[in-house]
Design an enzyme around this catalytic site. Sequence first.
Site, mmCIF file in Angstrom:
data_model
loop_
_atom_site.group_PDB
_atom_site.id
_atom_site.type_symbol
_atom_site.label_atom_id
_atom_site.label_comp_id
_atom_site.label_asym_id
_atom_site.label_seq_id
_atom_site.Cartn_x
_atom_site.Cartn_y
_atom_site.Cartn_z
ATOM 1 N N SER A 113 34.497 33.071 44.746
ATOM 2 C CA SER A 113 34.453 34.352 44.022
ATOM 3 C C SER A 113 33.035 34.871 43.825
ATOM 4 C CB SER A 113 35.122 34.212 42.653
ATOM 5 O OG SER A 113 34.957 35.419 41.931
ATOM 6 N N ARG A 114 32.857 36.174 44.073
ATOM 7 C CA ARG A 114 31.559 36.828 43.876
ATOM 8 C C ARG A 114 31.469 37.460 42.486
ATOM 9 N NH1 ARG A 114 29.548 38.522 49.151
ATOM 10 N NH2 ARG A 114 27.705 39.195 48.021
ATOM 11 N N LYS A 134 47.956 37.063 40.201
ATOM 12 C CA LYS A 134 48.014 38.450 39.704
ATOM 13 C C LYS A 134 49.411 38.847 39.228
ATOM 14 C CE LYS A 134 44.169 40.239 42.471
ATOM 15 N NZ LYS A 134 43.711 41.340 43.341
ATOM 16 N N ASN A 141 44.772 42.370 37.419
ATOM 17 C CA ASN A 141 43.547 41.623 37.732
ATOM 18 C C ASN A 141 42.555 41.627 36.573
ATOM 19 O OD1 ASN A 141 42.474 44.218 37.808
ATOM 20 N ND2 ASN A 141 41.196 43.793 39.590
ATOM 21 N N GLY A 167 51.835 45.111 51.746
ATOM 22 C CA GLY A 167 51.869 44.016 50.773
ATOM 23 C C GLY A 167 51.306 44.455 49.430
ATOM 24 N N ARG A 175 59.706 46.539 54.962
ATOM 25 C CA ARG A 175 58.840 46.320 53.804
ATOM 26 C C ARG A 175 58.111 47.617 53.414
ATOM 27 N NH1 ARG A 175 54.355 41.587 53.516
ATOM 28 N NH2 ARG A 175 54.361 41.433 51.243
#
Length: 262
Positions: free
Chosen positions: A15-16, A66, A87, A128, A155
Amino acid sequence: MSKQFAVIGNPIEQSRSPELHHAFAQKMGLDLNYSKRLAPLDGFLANIQEFFSQGGIGLNVTVPFKEQAFAACAVLTERAKIAKAVNTLWMVDGQLHGDNTDGQGLVDAIRALDWSLDQTDVLIIGAGGATRGVIYPLVQAGVKKIVIANRTLARAEQLVADLKTAVPQATLQAIGLDALEGQFDLVINATSASLSGDALVLPETLQFQHAYEMAYGKPSTFLDQAKARGVPTSEGYGMLVGQAIESFSIWNGIKPNLKDFL
Ligand code: ATR
């Protein structure tokens, strides 16, 4: 003690977010500490409870939590309800609040490139969670038509059916990835194809003025094809910074300028 923030995920090492939030804080003259939390796959709720019970102020949530974060919130913003994913978490009077800043991060990143969104036609490839999270903010920013193209057409059709009433001022359409055609102001790659090293093929019957890849730091056949056509392109680092800035502004009431961190 300085105010405590963190990002929670599994894995989390990549993670940044800590470096970004510390850079925003420094620029804005705030004192805060932002750490990484690795939660066990079956231990998300216990981990966030521990964080807030120890006085933590705000949490970012990343893969794969999430949707669990969304389900755990007592209070959700409109855009989080539509995204069905959260988030950004914080507490108010003992109630867990949740937002989703990914879509606004994309909008702010596109604006920082000086690409217009107002009255535009946008093609999003992929159907998605990444696509679901950006539809409403894009329409709020003025996009008038969004076509969702997906390898699995059903989808994309499901997503359009789900989101149509949330964005009545825009037109939503679903198409199969094998039927890519038409003219668009902007094409966004929201598939995970670049992350897995797969190729996406953009046929000549598809025309577009700008191309945005949500992934960053990976080779992208999508961006290669757009560059070969000479259109302006961007990978997704700006969106990453943009979503972080939006979370920071929710927690701290002050919004850093995205262009200062690109
Ligand atoms: P995310 O939450 O990041 O959107 P996801 O829900 O797994 O992740 O969705 C991944 C998206 O990338 C899907 O739209 C997927 O297409 P399918 O619905 O047909 O699976 C798309 N995708 C992944 N790899 C792809 C590839 N090689 N070519 C085209 N689309 C791909």
